[in-house]
Enzyme design. Structure first.
Site, PDB file in Angstrom:
ATOM      1  N   ASP A  86       0.850  -1.187   0.000  1.00 42.05           N
ATOM      2  CA  ASP A  86       0.000   0.000   0.000  1.00 42.05           C
ATOM      3  C   ASP A  86       0.891   1.244   0.000  1.00 42.05           C
ATOM      4  O   ASP A  86       1.808   1.361   0.828  1.00 42.05           O
ATOM      5  CB  ASP A  86      -0.880  -0.026   1.248  1.00 42.05           C
ATOM      6  CG  ASP A  86      -1.944   1.063   1.241  1.00 42.05           C
ATOM      7  OD1 ASP A  86      -1.716   2.120   0.622  1.00 42.05           O
ATOM      8  OD2 ASP A  86      -3.009   0.839   1.861  1.00 42.05           O
ATOM      9  N   HIS A 169       3.808  14.468 -22.157  1.00 40.84           N
ATOM     10  CA  HIS A 169       4.409  13.559 -23.140  1.00 40.84           C
ATOM     11  C   HIS A 169       4.511  14.177 -24.525  1.00 40.84           C
ATOM     12  O   HIS A 169       5.292  13.715 -25.351  1.00 40.84           O
ATOM     13  CB  HIS A 169       3.650  12.224 -23.187  1.00 40.84           C
ATOM     14  CG  HIS A 169       2.329  12.278 -23.878  1.00 40.84           C
ATOM     15  ND1 HIS A 169       1.165  12.633 -23.234  1.00 40.84           N
ATOM     16  CD2 HIS A 169       1.987  12.019 -25.162  1.00 40.84           C
ATOM     17  CE1 HIS A 169       0.165  12.585 -24.087  1.00 40.84           C
ATOM     18  NE2 HIS A 169       0.633  12.221 -25.262  1.00 40.84           N
ATOM     19  N   GLU A 207      -9.860  15.415 -32.560  1.00 38.63           N
ATOM     20  CA  GLU A 207      -9.968  14.009 -32.160  1.00 38.63           C
ATOM     21  C   GLU A 207     -11.309  13.504 -32.674  1.00 38.63           C
ATOM     22  O   GLU A 207     -12.360  14.040 -32.312  1.00 38.63           O
ATOM     23  CB  GLU A 207      -9.880  13.867 -30.639  1.00 38.63           C
ATOM     24  CG  GLU A 207      -8.517  14.238 -30.085  1.00 38.63           C
ATOM     25  CD  GLU A 207      -8.454  14.168 -28.571  1.00 38.63           C
ATOM     26  OE1 GLU A 207      -7.458  13.626 -28.054  1.00 38.63           O
ATOM     27  OE2 GLU A 207      -9.384  14.658 -27.908  1.00 38.63           O
ATOM     28  N   ASP A 226      -7.711  19.450 -20.231  1.00 36.18           N
ATOM     29  CA  ASP A 226      -7.195  18.199 -20.774  1.00 36.18           C
ATOM     30  C   ASP A 226      -6.082  18.425 -21.788  1.00 36.18           C
ATOM     31  O   ASP A 226      -5.072  17.718 -21.774  1.00 36.18           O
ATOM     32  CB  ASP A 226      -8.331  17.404 -21.417  1.00 36.18           C
ATOM     33  CG  ASP A 226      -7.948  15.974 -21.743  1.00 36.18           C
ATOM     34  OD1 ASP A 226      -7.184  15.371 -20.962  1.00 36.18           O
ATOM     35  OD2 ASP A 226      -8.418  15.436 -22.763  1.00 36.18           O
ATOM     36  N   HIS A 231      -0.709  20.572 -23.394  1.00 35.67           N
ATOM     37  CA  HIS A 231      -0.168  20.189 -24.702  1.00 35.67           C
ATOM     38  C   HIS A 231      -0.107  21.366 -25.677  1.00 35.67           C
ATOM     39  O   HIS A 231       0.936  21.642 -26.284  1.00 35.67           O
ATOM     40  CB  HIS A 231      -1.015  19.091 -25.342  1.00 35.67           C
ATOM     41  CG  HIS A 231      -1.142  17.855 -24.530  1.00 35.67           C
ATOM     42  ND1 HIS A 231      -0.165  17.406 -23.676  1.00 35.67           N
ATOM     43  CD2 HIS A 231      -2.145  16.923 -24.448  1.00 35.67           C
ATOM     44  CE1 HIS A 231      -0.544  16.275 -23.108  1.00 35.67           C
ATOM     45  NE2 HIS A 231      -1.744  15.976 -23.550  1.00 35.67           N
ATOM     46  N   LYS A 317     -13.327  17.007 -29.312  1.00 40.01           N
ATOM     47  CA  LYS A 317     -13.625  15.602 -29.563  1.00 40.01           C
ATOM     48  C   LYS A 317     -14.792  15.489 -30.532  1.00 40.01           C
ATOM     49  O   LYS A 317     -15.588  16.400 -30.690  1.00 40.01           O
ATOM     50  CB  LYS A 317     -13.943  14.889 -28.252  1.00 40.01           C
ATOM     51  CG  LYS A 317     -12.738  14.804 -27.316  1.00 40.01           C
ATOM     52  CD  LYS A 317     -13.012  13.919 -26.122  1.00 40.01           C
ATOM     53  CE  LYS A 317     -11.764  13.781 -25.254  1.00 40.01           C
ATOM     54  NZ  LYS A 317     -10.662  13.079 -25.954  1.00 40.01           N
TER      55      LYS A 317
END
Length: 462
Positions: A86, A169, A207, A226, A231, A317
């Protein structure tokens, strides 16, 4: 911080989706280049032993098309250690301390929700291995400026800023590296990227898919948090930042920080939210949700280089394609020498960042034959994404080596939140739009006169 390599890699949350989809394949890439020369210690609460953990890693490699019996795969599996426990239990960190032994500089990778960062940091401190160590943390780096500062203060209780590697990323994408090469390895483009020659800058992130099974997470997040705050503002900084000082890229994070700090805060009057029809039927989405699945905004930079140049960003999206492109539109020639009128148009630089790599320069030429008719031509470069290095391969390798320029710095994170906070108050109601369209028609209201949205081109059109 010196660029000395670490002597151990510890992954918290090592049985999660990020490890399965990205981390183990990235480690194989590092192993294939002879860069994985440290033990890899997974820490998670799964009830597993080392054999099951290795089986999980082998399955991850196979899923990524990597043979676990090949040399890189074997190196990854041999490097693995495992601690089952844990993450809130002091006993877990007692075991970690014994496992690290004489380690002097470990890299701790927190692949866990931010709510656990503080507890893990304190646990690492009790092992005696925090000094000289590095810590990688995944976004989100807060949900607004206040929470970002609180999260930063929590991490800094144990780790100084130069030991913190914040992972976005996109900074490890091959396409972002290619964009930097286009700007700084050539002398043709860089002199043109300023307010003297540029009419507008557009960034579109489409997207084609929806929220799917992420309804509960996405309904608390939305498009701004998001993708725009992180990004896309990093993309903007990569396009517009001044060249880094001196040789190498050690000053590149300074250059990016200056751009994001110079951003004027988003204005609700030039920001439009949208929500695709059917979003409210997704499992986990609250009835009557006002969460945006689409955002279009006009930004500006308070800098000598970019003052007065409109910067247009849209992301959403359920749009017609999954693609991210940057289009830099240049000013028209000062005089219409050939009498072309509206056909004169404007030159542009188009850079595709996802899903493949493409760069094209659109120029006007003469149409063959009599007269002075014009036709637009493109000087283009295109490469399939199949050749690209995995972004986490690049990012983990950089953190192992102590190279910070591919990571998000705290001052940049805070500046980005300052820029978007004014539209996160809940006052902007999302406009509905049909799936498969480019968002609500109200998105056009953020455009300055004479400017239109540039749709991403199909790969073979570059």
């Amino acid at each position: 911080m010196a660029t000395d390599r670490v002597d151990a890699l510890v992954i918290f949350g090592a049985t999660g989706d990020l490890a399965k989809l990205e981390t183990f394949p990235a480690l194989a890439g590092l192993a294939g280049r002879g860069m994985l020369d440290v033990p890899v210690i997974g820490v998670a609460r799964s009830g597993w032993g080392l054999d099951q953990f290795r089986d999980y890693a082998a399955a991850s490699l196979r899923h990524a098309g990597i043979d676990p019996d090949g040399a890189p795969g074997r190196r990854v599996l041999e490097a693995l250690r495992y601690i089952d426990g844990d993450l809130t239990d002091p006993a877990t960190y007692d075991t970690l301390g014994r496992t690290l032994g004489d380690s002097r500089r470990a890299l701790f990778y927190l692949e866990v929700p931010p709510a656990l960062f503080g507890r893990i940091a304190q646990g690492i401190a009790t092992t005696g291995h925090a000094e000289g160590a590095r810590v990688m943390i995944e976004k989100p780096f807060g949900t607004d400026l206040r929470s970002a500062r609180e999260l930063n203060a929590t991490v800094h209780q144990v780790f100084p800023e130069d030991a913190v590697f914040r992972v976005d990323h996109w900074l490890g994408l091959e396409q972002m590296q290619n964009l930097m090469y286009a700007r700084f390895a050539n002398s043709v483009l860089e002199p043109l990227l300023n307010r003297t020659y540029v009419d507008s800058v557009q960034i579109t992130m489409g997207e084609a898919f929806g929220v799917d099974d992420r309804g509960r997470f996405y309904d608390r997040t939305g498009a701004v948090r998001d993708v725009l705050q992180n990004h896309l503002l990093q993309v903007l900084a990569t396009v517009t930042a001044d060249p880094p000082d001196g040789p190498g890229l050690s000053e590149w994070d300074d250059a990016r920080a200056r751009v994001v700090t110079a951003l004027e805060p988003l204005d609700p009057r030039t920001t439009v939210f949208g929500q695709y029809t059917g979003y409210d039927k997704v499992e986990g989405v609250e009835p009557g949700s006002r969460t945006e699945t689409f955002v279009a905004a006009r930004l500006s930079l308070d800098s000598w280089r970019w003052a007065g140049v409109p910067i247009l960003i849209r992301a959403g999206k359920k749009l017609p394609v999954s693609a991210t492109e940057v289009v830099v539109t240049f000013r028209r020639p000062p005089t219409d020498v050939f009498g072309l009128g509206d056909a004169l148009g404007a030159d542009h630089l188009r850079v595709r960042l996802r899903p493949d790599t493409a760069l094209s320069l659109g120029l006007l030429g003469k149409k063959p034959g009599p007269g002075a008719a014009a036709q637009r031509e493109a000087l283009a470069f295109h490469r399939s994404a199949a050749l690209d290095m995995r972004p986490y391969d690049r990012l983990i390798g950089a953190a192992l080596a102590g190279e910070r320029w591919m990571f998000a710095r705290q001052d940049t994170v805070e500046a980005a939140w300052r820029a978007v906070d004014p539209v996160l108050t809940g006052d902007l109601a999302p406009h509905p739009y049909d799936p498969g369209t480019w968002g609500p028609e109200q998105a056009d209201t953020v455009l300055p006169p004479g400017v239109r949205w540039e749709e991403p081109l199909p790969p073979d059109a570059h």
